[in-house]
Design an enzyme around this catalytic site. Structure first.
Site, PDB file in Angstrom:
ATOM      1  N   ALA A   1      -6.627  19.352  40.873  1.00 38.74           N
ATOM      2  CA  ALA A   1      -5.339  19.792  41.451  1.00 38.74           C
ATOM      3  C   ALA A   1      -4.781  19.025  42.451  1.00 38.74           C
ATOM      4  CB  ALA A   1      -5.599  21.488  41.723  1.00 38.74           C
TER       5      ALA A   1
ATOM      6  N   ALA B   1     -10.166  20.202  43.905  1.00 40.46           N
ATOM      7  CA  ALA B   1      -8.716  19.521  44.577  1.00 40.46           C
ATOM      8  C   ALA B   1      -8.876  17.823  44.579  1.00 40.46           C
ATOM      9  CB  ALA B   1      -8.886  19.866  46.008  1.00 40.46           C
ATOM     10  N   CYS B   2      -7.793  17.344  43.948  1.00 42.12           N
ATOM     11  CA  CYS B   2      -7.991  15.879  43.692  1.00 42.12           C
ATOM     12  C   CYS B   2      -8.009  14.983  45.008  1.00 42.12           C
ATOM     13  CB  CYS B   2      -6.523  15.448  43.102  1.00 42.12           C
ATOM     14  SG  CYS B   2      -6.250  13.823  42.802  1.00 42.12           S
ATOM     15  N   MET B   3      -7.124  15.659  46.020  1.00 44.32           N
ATOM     16  CA  MET B   3      -7.138  14.755  47.294  1.00 44.32           C
ATOM     17  C   MET B   3      -8.427  14.902  48.039  1.00 44.32           C
ATOM     18  SD  MET B   3      -4.554  12.909  47.327  1.00 44.32           S
ATOM     19  CE  MET B   3      -2.822  12.810  46.491  1.00 44.32           C
TER      20      MET B   3
END
Length: 209
Positions: free
Chosen positions: A46, A103-105
């Site tokens: 995400a 979460a991607c980041m």
């Protein structure tokens, strides 16, 4: 011909990777904070959009070794790095095989653009019928909330903040139009491509060869 597009998100939105489970999302929190939820055609985890600049490149898949996923990624990354250099930002392609997450980041897996050890831009790629789509998110600034408020078991906010950095925090220009212009110049010089605007509203957000 290849198409290069820049865009932003209103209202803020959480984009899920193509195969990401929907139960990663806290729908009540998204509704409370006015965050839309959508799903990307690419994989990954995400990403919260709203204070970022999103890019998308669509082009015919090159033939031979130059058409591999990694080769295309590196060509696009080289253009982004060149554009960021024009803003005084020294970014480089980073690789990690550490912990993943929803979460991607905050994830420490895959390739991305980093300043030091902190992620500035995450990207993903998909192919269909001989065409490559690569898109990604360049962090301009931060919203009052982040993925830790919207994703179940996303982990502490401090971990996300320590693993990412924004152009504002780097003291670099972070106005979306100025950043887009610099990145277009990076594509022009790194890939030797001349672009012409396709945006009838003169928003400087779309370009093609």
């Amino acid at each position: 011909p290849p198409i290069l597009r820049w865009y932003r998100w209103r209202p803020p939105a959480l984009s899920l990777g193509r195969f990401q489970a929907e139960h990663d999302v806290d729908p009540a929190a998204c509704a409370r904070l006015g965050v839309a939820v959508t799903r990307r055609p690419t994989g990954g985890r995400a990403v919260l959009h709203g204070a970022d600049l999103t890019y998308a490149v669509a082009l015919p898949a090159p033939l031979g070794a130059g058409g591999s996923v990694d080769a295309v990624y590196r060509r696009v990354a080289g253009a982004l790095v060149a554009g960021l250099a024009g803003l005084g930002v020294d970014a480089a392609v980073g690789h990690s095989d550490g912990p993943g997450g929803a979460a991607c980041m905050a994830s420490q897996q895959g390739s991305d653009l980093r300043v030091g050890e902190r992620k500035l831009c995450g990207s993903a790629q998909v192919r269909h019928r001989g065409v490559v789509l690569q898109h990604g998110s360049v962090l301009l600034d931060r919203l009052p909330f982040d993925e830790s408020d919207l994703i179940v078991d996303a982990g502490p906010r401090a971990a996300l903040r320590s693993s990412t950095v924004t152009l504002r925090e780097l003291g670099a220009p972070h106005d979306a139009r100025r950043v887009a212009a610099a990145l277009v110049e990076g594509f022009r010089t790194a890939l030797d491509i001349d672009f012409r605007s396709m945006d009838r509203l003169d928003l400087s957000s779309n370009a093609r060869c």
